[in-house]
Design an enzyme around this catalytic site. Structure first.
Site, PDB file in Angstrom:
ATOM      1  N   GLY A 568       1.220  -1.085  -0.111  1.00 55.83           N
ATOM      2  CA  GLY A 568      -0.005   0.058   0.015  1.00 55.83           C
ATOM      3  C   GLY A 568       0.929   1.299   0.063  1.00 55.83           C
ATOM      4  N   ASP A 708     -15.819  -0.617   4.744  1.00 52.49           N
ATOM      5  CA  ASP A 708     -15.409  -0.945   3.399  1.00 52.49           C
ATOM      6  C   ASP A 708     -15.918  -2.376   3.348  1.00 52.49           C
ATOM      7  OD1 ASP A 708     -14.339  -1.012   0.850  1.00 52.49           O
ATOM      8  OD2 ASP A 708     -12.315  -0.701   1.704  1.00 52.49           O
TER       9      ASP A 708
END
Ligand SMILES: *[C@@H]1O[C@H](CO)[C@@H](O)[C@H](O)[C@H]1NC(C)=O
Ligand SMILES: *[C@@H]1O[C@H](CO)[C@@H](O)[C@H](O)[C@H]1NC(C)=O
Ligand SMILES: *[C@@H]1O[C@H](CO)[C@@H](O)[C@H](O)[C@H]1NC(C)=O
Ligand SMILES: *[C@@H]1O[C@H](CO)[C@@H](O)[C@H](O)[C@H]1NC(C)=O
Length: 853
Positions: A568, A708
């Site tokens: 990430g 999410d």
């Protein structure tokens, strides 16, 4: 009274704002006759009377005007011609006569319009009912504004005054519109047809405003209803226009009328070569009447007008929708192919196919403007209006607002002043009974002058006076509101109806109704290693210390790197072998699958260059995760936080994420069985749903909001147990699922509840919404992205429809695999009102019985 005044001021302000938003989001900008952006050389005329009434005086400013030579006879065809310099979407024409400080008295009572895109071929404008003549002025000074229905795409315009008697005429002109950024100069298509079903009115699906030629049942060389900015309604028999026939808004064809080919071929020609990103086709989908969007489309490209069609077409298959009959924009990606001309074949999916609007998006050559703020991006579905927001009218608007506010302030000041005088008067009255003389002097009481003017002398006490004033003020405000059009005429091109707020685009609603997105929330969403963790509202960063973290510190040297699983923004996820982990965790601790002495684990590690914000978020993530303990939530085994780099060690999920897992599988059948195709059964899918609801039930019981939830964040271990996680392991793979707002944050908008998108509000109820979408993914076997037919902007627009709840919102369709009762459950997850949505406990209870069946 003061409160009342304040309210009035606020009402007026709000109305003004709505008006401004309405103006700016529509294509109604003055094109520069008055302010000189159109040069003298570009204004010509067939003739002129004197030097002082030449065409360059046809601007609305000043005394002058253009007057054709001599008396205008009914048979004459004199014209004033304006070259706009570029293709323009022309929506309004305003005219005035020759005023010349009241010495002039010439004006045009009526006029016609001719227009030309290339300056050679002239066409005459007609309104939707076929009438070419527009009403002009009734006196020499007032400006009269005509909305063009239909609007025209043109570069050159001729205004042709017409008269019934022989007179002299003079004109001043202003044109309104916006640049035509689509660049489309003509389309060709088969002529639309009549639909004559028994028991229904006849629908005439012809292109009645087409301005090209009609030959052998084919339209060519012009533009018409597909580019007039009017999109059709869900029911094609209804229209947005008055006094027209059913089916007016649509151009439609029957599948058997065009031979046996099964498609409609259309050709599009553009002003120059463009690199096309997409095409949007607004199409009807009233399947109950045999109308559907096209099943597929294939487009060929031609780089120059004189060239062959490039061999390789761009093909696109749509997903047909048998559940939602609303008309919709279908976005067709065109892969940035360069072309000056396009030929597309739209294949029938049903007996009828109907389009109301087609627009093209292409790569802009120069990025001169900075990116539009999000709220502006939202209206880009309406291409002609939004692409180039020219704000030249803003000063006028601000001026007009300031004037109104000043007027109100003056009146309020007068009221207070009179109140003061009145009080003084009453005092004097009390001390001096011979009031008459005092009043006669009058000098002290300045206010009486005004009161006399307003005819309020009958009032006796201060109180009575005050109520009179309030009454007058209210009347004034009401008049103001009713006359909005006259107060701000130039702002929008004038005399049209009040904006209909219920019809507003999300862009407008963002300004008028819903609060703005909480920006801080957006930034928070991104998380550290590209992953979002569970949000805990009450957690402050300062309070985070080692003792908050209940997971044990593991010796770093016992982690043996195997491979990199993902990365990430600020970190990486590695697959590692953890030596001696079973012993380290002690007996009784449920362990992942072991491989002798060591265990495979996933290690998420913060990079050394991470910001301190990222570091804090990482620690926060650890703290939250260490508190979670549920069979369906990914488990934090241990951490390495005593030295850098910070690591967290979690179970390794061998089967990867659910999205990947399902998308590689088919539903179990004899076929998959015989051919050894990887498959899942319906009961597997139901079992997965139950597990996810169980994990979410646990999170909800702790008041954790996930934010999410999606199949990409559900991991599967060797035994196909699902564990909800949020690791950014494969975020890069799913980047198209997230919507980037100006590089600040990425949002999974297709999974988000309307209140999360519009209000930035994340709750367990918005997790329930996402759960519904996750279920939908599971039962489509992740073969399709939710709302795949909609662009990101349209998804957000659809969110606005959810908010307004007028039945125009588009829901996800019911996957064929999905039992109807389950689809009902999904639909309940997408209820507009939070109390109508089920809880995770309820979902779990509702899903569980399905599995045992
Ligand atoms: C306007 O256009 C029509 C064709 O549509 C043409 O016959 C006519 O002469 C034009 N008039 C002028 C003044 O250009
Ligand atoms: C389109 O159909 C309507 C209704 O049948 C008819 O009045 C009109 O003339 C047609 N327009 C054209 C351009 O053919
Ligand atoms: C037109 O649609 C009907 C109904 O879907 C279908 O039976 C027929 O084969 C289609 N005809 C053509 C030419 O595609
Ligand atoms: C359009 O695409 C071509 C290649 O197909 C490229 O050379 C050109 O630079 C592109 N133009 C723009 C404006 O992006």
């Amino acid at each position: 009274c003061c409160v009342l005044c304040l309210c009035c001021v606020l009402i007026v302000l709000c109305l003004c704002c709505v008006l401004i938003v309405f103006c700016l989001s529509h294509c109604r900008y003055a094109l520069g006759m008055e302010d000189g952006r159109i040069k003298d050389d570009d204004i010509t005329a067939s003739s002129q009377w004197y030097e002082t009434t030449g065409p360059q005086y046809a601007r609305s400013e000043g005394d002058g005007a253009w007057c054709p030579e001599g008396q205008l006879e009914p048979s004459d065809s004199q014209y004033l011609q304006v070259d706009l310099g570029r293709l323009t979407f022309l929506t309004i024409v305003g005219t005035q006569g020759r005023y010349a400080r009241s010495s002039g008295n010439e004006f045009a009572r009526a006029y016609r319009l001719n227009y030309s895109r290339d300056g050679l071929l002239w066409k005459s404008w007609r309104n939707r009912l076929g009438n070419p003549v527009m009403e002009g002025n009734k006196n020499a000074y007032a400006s009269v504004i005509n909305d063009l229905h239909p609007p025209i795409v043109t570069r050159h315009v001729r205004l042709i005054p017409v008269t019934k008697l022989s007179t002299t005429v003079c004109m001043r002109v202003e044109l309104y519109g916006c640049p035509w950024d689509d660049g489309l100069i003509s389309y060709a298509a088969p002529e639309g047809q009549l639909m004559m079903p028994p028991g229904y009115p006849i629908a005439s699906l012809n292109d009645s405003t087409y301005d090209g030629t009609r030959e052998r049942r084919r339209l060519s060389g012009g533009l018409g209803q597909l580019t007039d900015g009017v999109i059709g309604l869900d029911d094609f028999l209804l229209t947005r226009q008055y006094h027209v026939w059913p089916g007016y808004d649509y151009l439609g064809w029957r599948n058997d009328s065009l031979g046996t080919q099964g498609f409609v071929e259309m050709e599009f020609v553009f002003d120059r070569q463009r690199n096309f990103t997409s095409m949007k086709v607004h199409s009807n989908n009233m399947f109950s009447r045999g109308v559907k969007i096209f099943s597929s489309v294939s487009c060929q490209f031609k780089p120059h007008l004189i060239a062959n069609w490039e061999a390789e077409p761009v093909a696109f298959k749509t997903v047909l929708d048998d559940r939602n009959p609303s008309a919709r924009y279908v976005t067709v990606p065109l892969n940035r192919r360069a072309a000056k001309s396009l030929r597309c074949r739209f294949y029938f999916a049903d007996v009828w196919m109907m389009f109301s609007e087609i627009s093209f998006q292409s790569v802009k050559k120069i990025k001169s403007r900075t990116r539009l703020p999000m709220s502006l991006v939202l209206i880009s579905a309406n291409p002609s209006a939004s692409d180039s927001p020219d704000v030249s009218n803003t000063p006028v608007l601000i001026g007009c607002l300031v004037t109104i506010i000043l007027l109100l302030v003056i009146i309020i000041f007068l009221i207070l002043w009179c109140q003061y005088d009145c009080k003084v008067l009453e005092k004097v009255k009390r001390h001096n009974p011979t009031l008459k003389s005092v009043e006669a002097k009058g000098r002290l009481f300045r206010c009486f002058y005004f009161e006399r003017e307003f005819g309020m002398m009958s009032a006796n006490s201060c109180k009575e006076r005050r109520s009179y004033w309030c009454l007058y003020l209210s009347v004034f405000v009401i008049m103001l509101v009713l006359n909005m059009n006259y107060f701000c005429p130039a702002a929008c091109g004038g005399g049209y109806a009040e904006p209909d707020v219920t019809q507003c685009t999300p862009h407008q609603c963002f300004h008028s109704n819903a609060p703005h997105y909480a920006e801080t929330d957006i930034v928070r969403l991104q998380g550290v290693t590209g992953s979002n963790m569970y949000a805990v509202p009450a957690l402050t960063v300062d309070s985070l210390t080692r003792k908050d973290i209940s997971a044990a510190e593991f010796p770093r040297q016992q982690l043996i790197f195997r491979e990199k699983l993902g990365e990430g923004q600020f970190g990486e996820v590695h697959l590692c072998e953890a030596e001696g982990l079973p012993e380290f965790l002690g007996e009784g601790s449920p362990l992942p699958d072991r491989d002798g002495h060591s265990v495979l684990v996933a290690v998420k590690q913060l990079r050394a260059d991470a910001t301190s914000q990222a570091r804090n978020d990482f620690l926060k993530e650890i703290k939250i995760m260490s508190r979670l303990n549920d069979p369906n939530i990914i488990r934090l085994l241990c951490v390495c936080v005593s030295s850098d780099p910070l690591c967290m060690v979690t179970e390794y999920m061998e089967n990867g994420d659910l999205n990947m897992f399902l998308s590689q599988r088919e539903i179990e059948s004899t076929l998959t069985y015989a051919n050894n195709i990887p498959s899942v059964s319906l009961s597997d899918l139901l079992h997965m749903s139950v597990q996810i609801s169980s994990g979410m039930k646990y999170l909800a019981s702790l008041n954790f909001v996930h934010r999410d939830l999606a199949t990409r964040n559900c991991l599967l271990d060797r035994r196909l147990t699902i564990k909800i996680a949020d690791f950014g392991m494969s975020r890069n793979l799913y980047s198209s699922d997230y919507y980037r707002i100006q590089g600040r944050a990425v949002l999974p908008i297709r999974w988000m509840a309307w209140e999360s998108i519009l209000l930035g509000k994340f709750t367990t109820a918005s997790d329930v919404w996402a759960f519904g979408v996750t279920l939908w993914e599971i039962f489509t076997l992740c073969k399709e992205q939710p709302y795949s037919l909609l662009s990101d902007e349209q998804v957000i627009e659809n969110t606005g429809e959810f908010f307004r709840n007028q039945g125009r919102q588009i829901f996800l369709y019911g996957p064929p695999l999905c039992p109807p009762s389950l689809f009902e459950l999904m639909m309940r997850c997408w209820s507009r009102d939070i109390p109508d949505r089920p809880t995770f406990e309820g979902l779990y209870q509702a899903l569980r019985p399905h599995v045992s069946q």
